[in-house]
Each structure stands twice: as C-alpha cells, then as structure tokens.
Design a protein around this motif. Structure first.
Motif, PDB file in Angstrom:
ATOM      1  N   LEU A 141      -8.288   4.686  -9.717  1.00  0.00           N
ATOM      2  CA  LEU A 141      -7.595   3.493 -10.615  1.00  0.00           C
ATOM      3  C   LEU A 141      -7.909   1.878  -9.248  1.00  0.00           C
ATOM      4  CD1 LEU A 141      -5.056   1.258 -11.412  1.00  0.00           C
ATOM      5  CD2 LEU A 141      -3.776   1.873  -9.401  1.00  0.00           C
ATOM      6  N   GLU A 142      -9.134   1.229  -9.742  1.00  0.00           N
ATOM      7  CA  GLU A 142      -9.395   0.105  -8.790  1.00  0.00           C
ATOM      8  C   GLU A 142      -8.842  -1.126  -7.411  1.00  0.00           C
ATOM      9  OE1 GLU A 142     -13.950  -0.024 -11.249  1.00  0.00           O
ATOM     10  OE2 GLU A 142     -12.960  -2.365 -10.737  1.00  0.00           O
ATOM     11  N   LEU A 143      -9.321  -1.222  -6.606  1.00  0.00           N
ATOM     12  CA  LEU A 143      -7.830  -1.497  -5.534  1.00  0.00           C
ATOM     13  C   LEU A 143      -9.227  -2.842  -5.399  1.00  0.00           C
ATOM     14  CD1 LEU A 143      -5.543  -2.064  -4.547  1.00  0.00           C
ATOM     15  CD2 LEU A 143      -6.482  -0.494  -2.033  1.00  0.00           C
ATOM     16  N   SER A 144      -9.147  -3.714  -5.314  1.00  0.00           N
ATOM     17  CA  SER A 144     -10.237  -4.989  -5.027  1.00  0.00           C
ATOM     18  C   SER A 144     -10.455  -4.903  -3.544  1.00  0.00           C
ATOM     19  CB  SER A 144      -9.854  -5.890  -5.980  1.00  0.00           C
ATOM     20  OG  SER A 144     -10.063  -5.604  -7.209  1.00  0.00           O
ATOM     21  N   ILE A 204     -23.479   1.878 -13.687  1.00  0.00           N
ATOM     22  CA  ILE A 204     -23.533   0.443 -13.813  1.00  0.00           C
ATOM     23  C   ILE A 204     -22.911   0.169 -12.941  1.00  0.00           C
ATOM     24  CG2 ILE A 204     -21.562  -1.082 -15.112  1.00  0.00           C
ATOM     25  CD1 ILE A 204     -21.256   0.989 -17.253  1.00  0.00           C
ATOM     26  N   ASP A 205     -22.054   0.288 -11.995  1.00  0.00           N
ATOM     27  CA  ASP A 205     -22.030   0.137 -10.736  1.00  0.00           C
ATOM     28  C   ASP A 205     -21.912   0.875 -10.298  1.00  0.00           C
ATOM     29  OD1 ASP A 205     -20.876  -2.733 -11.220  1.00  0.00           O
ATOM     30  OD2 ASP A 205     -19.041  -1.827 -11.758  1.00  0.00           O
ATOM     31  N   VAL A 206     -21.689   0.110  -8.370  1.00  0.00           N
ATOM     32  CA  VAL A 206     -22.174   0.754  -6.925  1.00  0.00           C
ATOM     33  C   VAL A 206     -20.565   0.809  -6.331  1.00  0.00           C
ATOM     34  CG1 VAL A 206     -22.793   1.191  -4.671  1.00  0.00           C
ATOM     35  CG2 VAL A 206     -24.054   0.605  -6.571  1.00  0.00           C
ATOM     36  N   PHE A 207     -19.665   1.483  -6.323  1.00  0.00           N
ATOM     37  CA  PHE A 207     -18.469   1.514  -5.705  1.00  0.00           C
ATOM     38  C   PHE A 207     -17.893   2.421  -4.458  1.00  0.00           C
ATOM     39  CE2 PHE A 207     -18.034   3.711  -9.134  1.00  0.00           C
ATOM     40  CZ  PHE A 207     -18.069   5.377  -9.238  1.00  0.00           C
ATOM     41  N   TYR A 208     -16.756   2.773  -4.244  1.00  0.00           N
ATOM     42  CA  TYR A 208     -16.933   3.814  -3.212  1.00  0.00           C
ATOM     43  C   TYR A 208     -15.332   4.000  -3.014  1.00  0.00           C
ATOM     44  CZ  TYR A 208     -20.415   0.790  -0.173  1.00  0.00           C
ATOM     45  OH  TYR A 208     -21.697  -0.235  -0.766  1.00  0.00           O
ATOM     46  N   THR A 209     -15.312   5.403  -2.756  1.00  0.00           N
ATOM     47  CA  THR A 209     -14.006   6.004  -2.840  1.00  0.00           C
ATOM     48  C   THR A 209     -13.720   6.832  -1.099  1.00  0.00           C
ATOM     49  OG1 THR A 209     -15.641   8.318  -3.638  1.00  0.00           O
ATOM     50  CG2 THR A 209     -14.109   6.865  -4.897  1.00  0.00           C
ATOM     51  N   LEU A 210     -12.601   7.384  -1.334  1.00  0.00           N
ATOM     52  CA  LEU A 210     -11.957   7.850  -0.039  1.00  0.00           C
ATOM     53  C   LEU A 210     -12.941   9.356  -0.031  1.00  0.00           C
ATOM     54  CD1 LEU A 210     -10.864   6.501   2.608  1.00  0.00           C
ATOM     55  CD2 LEU A 210      -8.906   8.638   1.382  1.00  0.00           C
ATOM     56  N   LYS A 211     -13.129   9.788   0.881  1.00  0.00           N
ATOM     57  CA  LYS A 211     -14.005  11.496   1.186  1.00  0.00           C
ATOM     58  C   LYS A 211     -12.847  12.650   1.737  1.00  0.00           C
ATOM     59  CE  LYS A 211     -17.232  10.846   5.434  1.00  0.00           C
ATOM     60  NZ  LYS A 211     -17.350   9.953   6.838  1.00  0.00           N
ATOM     61  N   ASP A 212     -13.207  13.027   0.246  1.00  0.00           N
ATOM     62  CA  ASP A 212     -11.876  14.420   0.594  1.00  0.00           C
ATOM     63  C   ASP A 212     -11.665  14.884   1.773  1.00  0.00           C
ATOM     64  OD1 ASP A 212     -12.473  14.679  -2.409  1.00  0.00           O
ATOM     65  OD2 ASP A 212     -14.031  16.008  -1.767  1.00  0.00           O
ATOM     66  N   ASN A 213     -12.005  14.651   3.061  1.00  0.00           N
ATOM     67  CA  ASN A 213     -11.306  15.051   4.412  1.00  0.00           C
ATOM     68  C   ASN A 213     -11.833  13.825   5.036  1.00  0.00           C
ATOM     69  OD1 ASN A 213     -10.810  18.184   3.611  1.00  0.00           O
ATOM     70  ND2 ASN A 213     -12.783  18.286   3.241  1.00  0.00           N
ATOM     71  N   PRO A 214     -10.992  12.569   5.065  1.00  0.00           N
ATOM     72  CA  PRO A 214     -10.515  11.696   6.114  1.00  0.00           C
ATOM     73  C   PRO A 214     -10.837  12.128   7.499  1.00  0.00           C
ATOM     74  CG  PRO A 214      -9.093  11.789   4.764  1.00  0.00           C
ATOM     75  CD  PRO A 214      -9.363  12.894   4.029  1.00  0.00           C
ATOM     76  N   TYR A 228       0.939  -1.585   0.098  1.00  0.00           N
ATOM     77  CA  TYR A 228      -0.053  -0.135   0.346  1.00  0.00           C
ATOM     78  C   TYR A 228       0.779   1.515  -0.304  1.00  0.00           C
ATOM     79  CZ  TYR A 228      -4.229  -3.559   0.605  1.00  0.00           C
ATOM     80  OH  TYR A 228      -4.622  -4.491   0.676  1.00  0.00           O
ATOM     81  N   ASP A 229       2.111   1.052   0.000  1.00  0.00           N
ATOM     82  CA  ASP A 229       3.232   1.867   0.058  1.00  0.00           C
ATOM     83  C   ASP A 229       3.171   1.805  -1.722  1.00  0.00           C
ATOM     84  OD1 ASP A 229       4.961   4.232   0.419  1.00  0.00           O
ATOM     85  OD2 ASP A 229       6.503   2.524   0.864  1.00  0.00           O
ATOM     86  N   TRP A 230       3.570   1.321  -2.029  1.00  0.00           N
ATOM     87  CA  TRP A 230       4.079   0.913  -3.321  1.00  0.00           C
ATOM     88  C   TRP A 230       3.093   2.111  -4.453  1.00  0.00           C
ATOM     89  CZ3 TRP A 230       3.000  -3.195  -5.759  1.00  0.00           C
ATOM     90  CH2 TRP A 230       2.900  -4.075  -5.059  1.00  0.00           C
ATOM     91  N   LEU A 231       1.607   1.681  -3.359  1.00  0.00           N
ATOM     92  CA  LEU A 231       0.693   1.656  -4.921  1.00  0.00           C
ATOM     93  C   LEU A 231       0.402   2.421  -5.088  1.00  0.00           C
ATOM     94  CD1 LEU A 231      -1.558  -2.533  -4.382  1.00  0.00           C
ATOM     95  CD2 LEU A 231      -0.560  -1.375  -6.576  1.00  0.00           C
ATOM     96  N   ALA A 232       0.143   3.597  -3.634  1.00  0.00           N
ATOM     97  CA  ALA A 232      -0.014   4.630  -3.453  1.00  0.00           C
ATOM     98  C   ALA A 232       1.099   5.570  -4.611  1.00  0.00           C
ATOM     99  CB  ALA A 232       0.114   5.319  -1.941  1.00  0.00           C
ATOM    100  N   ARG A 233       2.447   4.963  -4.365  1.00  0.00           N
ATOM    101  CA  ARG A 233       3.521   6.086  -5.503  1.00  0.00           C
ATOM    102  C   ARG A 233       3.489   5.752  -6.134  1.00  0.00           C
ATOM    103  NH1 ARG A 233       8.019   3.980  -4.290  1.00  0.00           N
ATOM    104  NH2 ARG A 233       7.879   2.037  -2.766  1.00  0.00           N
ATOM    105  N   SER A 257      -6.504   7.993  -1.807  1.00  0.00           N
ATOM    106  CA  SER A 257      -7.073   8.999  -2.529  1.00  0.00           C
ATOM    107  C   SER A 257      -7.828   8.487  -3.889  1.00  0.00           C
ATOM    108  CB  SER A 257      -6.778  10.242  -1.934  1.00  0.00           C
ATOM    109  OG  SER A 257      -5.873  10.801  -2.271  1.00  0.00           O
ATOM    110  N   ARG A 258      -6.734   8.228  -4.738  1.00  0.00           N
ATOM    111  CA  ARG A 258      -6.320   7.442  -5.539  1.00  0.00           C
ATOM    112  C   ARG A 258      -7.293   6.300  -6.273  1.00  0.00           C
ATOM    113  NH1 ARG A 258      -3.735  10.695  -9.426  1.00  0.00           N
ATOM    114  NH2 ARG A 258      -2.388  12.434  -8.030  1.00  0.00           N
ATOM    115  N   TYR A 259      -7.936   5.751  -5.067  1.00  0.00           N
ATOM    116  CA  TYR A 259      -8.303   4.268  -5.862  1.00  0.00           C
ATOM    117  C   TYR A 259     -10.348   4.411  -5.759  1.00  0.00           C
ATOM    118  CZ  TYR A 259      -4.222   3.035  -4.235  1.00  0.00           C
ATOM    119  OH  TYR A 259      -3.120   2.552  -3.703  1.00  0.00           O
ATOM    120  N   ASN A 260     -10.608   3.286  -6.021  1.00  0.00           N
ATOM    121  CA  ASN A 260     -12.483   3.285  -6.051  1.00  0.00           C
ATOM    122  C   ASN A 260     -12.002   1.977  -5.986  1.00  0.00           C
ATOM    123  OD1 ASN A 260     -12.809   5.250  -7.839  1.00  0.00           O
ATOM    124  ND2 ASN A 260     -13.354   4.559  -9.606  1.00  0.00           N
ATOM    125  N   PHE A 261     -13.098   1.245  -4.897  1.00  0.00           N
ATOM    126  CA  PHE A 261     -13.690   0.614  -4.675  1.00  0.00           C
ATOM    127  C   PHE A 261     -14.888  -0.471  -4.144  1.00  0.00           C
ATOM    128  CE2 PHE A 261     -10.598   2.928  -1.392  1.00  0.00           C
ATOM    129  CZ  PHE A 261      -9.678   2.325  -0.998  1.00  0.00           C
TER     130      PHE A 261
END
Length: 241
Positions: A115-118, A140-150, A100-105, A159-163
């Motif tokens: 970017l979809e993270l499963s 088409i899909d329901v998915f989740y993202t991080l809030k702008d101000n977690p 989760y360090d190098w994926l975010a980088r 923050s760059r992922y869709n879940f």
C-alpha cells in the motif's frame, strides 16, 4: 500492474497519483479513510473530484486508469492491540501522528501489502524509517520498503507500505510537476484540517508543515481572528459529540 495508493487530496499523494496516471500511464486503486469528525473531510473529497476532472481534461484516457476510490470509515477500522502498542512506543520516542496507528490497523485488517504511503523526506516518518529501508525497482518505479528485521521492532507498523516519494521534498515535487505539465492540478490539492471560510486556517499542523516545507505561498497569514474562530469551532464540535 496496478498501484494501491492512499490518496487524501494532499500535495504528496496527489503528486504520486498524477505521476502515475499522467506521466507513467499506470493504473491505480485509490483508498481514502473518511474521518467524519474532521472538518476538512468534505474539502478533501471535493478536491479529489475536481482533480480527477482536471486529469481527464489533460488526458481523456487517464480516467480509465483511476479505479473508483475505496472509502473506509475510520470508525470501522478494527482495533489491533499489537499495532497500537507499537505505535505508542514510537510516538513516545518522537512526534508521530495518530493516523499511523489506524492506517496500519486498516492495512492489516484488509491484508493489503504494498500500500503506497506518500511520505516524503521532511515527514516525521522519514526520521523513523530512513535507516531501516530497502530500495527496490519494479521496472517502472524506484521505491522503498521497510527491512524484514528493522532495528526497532515497533517499526513493523510500516511493514505493509511502499514509500515511492521517500527521497523527495515538496519543492522537488513542485519542480517535477512543472516539468511534467501538471503543476496547475497540484494547486487544487488540499491540506488544512480546520478551514475557515473555505480557506486554509493557517494554524493547524498541516498548515504549519506546509509553510515550513517551503510552500508558504499556499497558506494564508495567521490572524488572531482566525485563531479565535478555529478555537470556537473546536469547542462547538466537542459539545456536539
């Protein structure tokens, strides 16, 4: 619409790939981060190729919905002190895999958003983000993202992922795959980091997690012999580096 997805040949990301290209008839752009120091890399690549062949047999048009995989060498991912610092803050709070360090980088260096993270409901990441997510629907899909101000600033490494799988378990994915007719393909997924004789070792973290999440039928029974082989293999790789 095209979906950018991190695909490793594992159970979760493969379920997402199959659901998109076979069930929902959507196009995907797979990304795969290659770690040549990990024994399982060749197994993962081989599994992805076999899965693509099986997809084509099941739906010949589906091959055109899967773009050629973009491969990234983990050693080519540039450093980012802020991301690594935030990763370490979270890792000090609870276990969090180094990926989760190098994926975010990687996502940051390539400026990839959505970017979809499963990640699924039993993953450690779920525990970090479950109170700081927003539910979205693209028609088409329901998915989740991080809030702008977690609630925790360091969570912005996600923050760059869709879940898209955040509220599913592995067993629910298994049930859905049977319903949608691709359960046979799911059996070709790969998860073990330290295979022995071309089979899962039964000892590494992915093997342990697979067993704990109700999929123990896919993990061989651990033996002292395999443990010794695994340990010797790790020592050998360290000496060769």
């Amino acid at each position: 619409m095209e979906y950018n997805i991190l695909w490793t040949s594992g159970w979760d990301s493969t379920y997402r790939v199959l659901d998109l290209v076979l069930n929902k008839k959507r196009k995907i752009q797979p990304y795969y981060v290659m770690d040549t120091d990990r024994v399982s890399t060749d197994f993962e690549i081989e599994a992805m190729e076999k899965i693509k062949q099986m997809i084509e047999v099941k739906d010949p048009e589906a091959k055109d919905r899967i773009k050629p995989t973009i491969n990234i060498n983990i050693k080519d991912i540039p450093p980012n002190e802020e991301i690594t610092r935030n990763y370490r803050i979270l890792a000090d709070m609870s276990h969090l895999g180094g990926q989760y360090d190098w994926l975010a980088r990687f996502a940051d260096s390539e400026d990839i958003k959505g970017l979809e993270l499963s990640v699924h409901i039993d993953d450690t990441v779920y525990g970090f983000v479950k109170d700081d997510i927003v539910k979205k629907d693209d028609g088409i899909d329901v998915f989740y993202t991080l809030k702008d101000n977690p609630s925790i600033e360091s969570l912005k490494i996600f923050s760059r992922y869709n879940f898209p799988l955040l509220q599913l378990t592995k067993l629910e994915m298994e049930q859905n795959s049977m319903k949608f007719g691709f359960a046979d393909i799911m059996e070709e997924t790969w998860f073990c980091h330290s295979p022995i004789n071309n089979k899962p070792c039964g000892f590494c973290n992915p093997c342990i997690y697979t067993r704990e999440e109700g999929m123990g039928r896919r993990v061989p029974k651990p033996t002292l012999k395999n443990k010794a082989i695994q340990f010797a293999s790790k020592v050998r790789r360290k000496v060769l580096r």
